[in-house]
Design a protein around this motif. Structure first.
Motif, mmCIF file in Angstrom:
data_model
loop_
_atom_site.group_PDB
_atom_site.id
_atom_site.type_symbol
_atom_site.label_atom_id
_atom_site.label_comp_id
_atom_site.label_asym_id
_atom_site.label_seq_id
_atom_site.Cartn_x
_atom_site.Cartn_y
_atom_site.Cartn_z
ATOM 1 N N SER A 1 0.821 -1.256 0.036
ATOM 2 C CA SER A 1 0.097 -0.039 0.021
ATOM 3 C C SER A 1 0.810 1.215 0.057
ATOM 4 O O SER A 1 0.437 2.231 -0.681
ATOM 5 C CB SER A 1 -0.931 0.024 1.081
ATOM 6 N N LEU B 1 5.220 4.478 -11.388
ATOM 7 C CA LEU B 1 4.170 3.978 -11.645
ATOM 8 C C LEU B 1 2.967 4.895 -11.659
ATOM 9 O O LEU B 1 3.102 6.090 -11.226
ATOM 10 C CB LEU B 1 3.585 3.064 -10.004
ATOM 11 N N PRO B 2 2.185 4.938 -12.656
ATOM 12 C CA PRO B 2 1.112 5.572 -13.067
ATOM 13 C C PRO B 2 -0.041 6.097 -12.396
ATOM 14 O O PRO B 2 -1.114 6.359 -12.614
ATOM 15 C CB PRO B 2 0.876 4.997 -14.627
ATOM 16 N N LEU B 3 -0.034 5.402 -11.004
ATOM 17 C CA LEU B 3 -1.132 5.598 -10.176
ATOM 18 C C LEU B 3 -1.080 7.066 -9.632
ATOM 19 O O LEU B 3 -0.059 7.447 -9.015
ATOM 20 C CB LEU B 3 -0.940 4.728 -9.176
ATOM 21 N N ARG B 4 -1.977 7.935 -9.853
ATOM 22 C CA ARG B 4 -2.043 9.248 -9.334
ATOM 23 C C ARG B 4 -3.657 9.271 -8.584
ATOM 24 O O ARG B 4 -4.554 8.756 -9.190
ATOM 25 C CB ARG B 4 -1.962 10.168 -10.397
ATOM 26 N N LEU B 5 -3.504 10.127 -7.722
ATOM 27 C CA LEU B 5 -5.000 10.407 -6.972
ATOM 28 C C LEU B 5 -5.348 11.715 -7.536
ATOM 29 O O LEU B 5 -4.733 12.737 -7.580
ATOM 30 C CB LEU B 5 -4.639 10.475 -5.144
ATOM 31 N N SER B 6 -6.719 11.747 -7.419
ATOM 32 C CA SER B 6 -7.429 12.790 -7.894
ATOM 33 C C SER B 6 -7.598 13.996 -6.799
ATOM 34 O O SER B 6 -7.107 13.574 -5.513
ATOM 35 C CB SER B 6 -8.879 12.487 -8.164
ATOM 36 N N LEU C 1 2.727 1.530 -3.744
ATOM 37 C CA LEU C 1 1.933 1.889 -4.866
ATOM 38 C C LEU C 1 1.785 3.465 -4.932
ATOM 39 O O LEU C 1 1.756 4.178 -5.944
ATOM 40 C CB LEU C 1 0.504 1.577 -4.552
ATOM 41 N N PHE C 2 1.812 4.248 -3.740
ATOM 42 C CA PHE C 2 1.788 5.605 -3.757
ATOM 43 C C PHE C 2 3.065 6.371 -3.693
ATOM 44 O O PHE C 2 3.028 7.449 -4.272
ATOM 45 C CB PHE C 2 0.849 6.150 -2.651
ATOM 46 N N GLN D 1 -6.949 13.577 -2.623
ATOM 47 C CA GLN D 1 -6.019 14.268 -1.866
ATOM 48 C C GLN D 1 -6.666 14.979 -0.825
ATOM 49 O O GLN D 1 -5.930 15.238 0.335
ATOM 50 C CB GLN D 1 -5.171 14.869 -2.887
#
Length: 105
Positions: A16, A25-30, A19-20, A34
């Motif tokens: 967990s 990694l192409p994972l972005r939070l809106s 991943l952030f 946030q």
């Protein structure tokens, strides 16, 4: 079974965080998520300090003779005025020690 549980929790926590925090990694939070997550730190800290300050022996203790309450109010004022974490911690701990040992000891 306990070792397996500890290993499973270790993997879950690591993944967990990974991943952030991994920039490739192409994972972005809106922005909405946030902003929602920005409230988690104050909520967790409040859940930690509020029972310590306001309860004693499973009863509400909001009296004027509560050294935890006085030190917490002092810490809040110092943090608000100075924005210095170290000064806030040292002065409020010293105030708590004086109140607990000398004034109401």
């Amino acid at each position: 079974m306990i070792i397996l549980s500890i290993l499973a929790m270790t993997c879950l926590v690591f993944l967990s965080r990974y991943l952030f925090l991994e920039p490739r990694l192409p994972l972005r939070l809106s922005p909405g998520v946030q902003k929602l997550l920005s409230y988690s730190s104050p909520a967790v800290l409040t859940a930690i300090w509020a029972p310590i300050v306001f309860t004693h022996g499973n009863t509400l203790n909001a009296s004027a003779h509560n050294p935890y309450l006085w030190a917490a109010m002092l810490a809040g004022i110092i943090a608000w005025k100075t924005k210095n974490v170290l000064l806030t911690v040292v002065v409020s701990m010293a105030a708590f020690l004086v109140l607990n040992l000398i004034v109401w000891g």
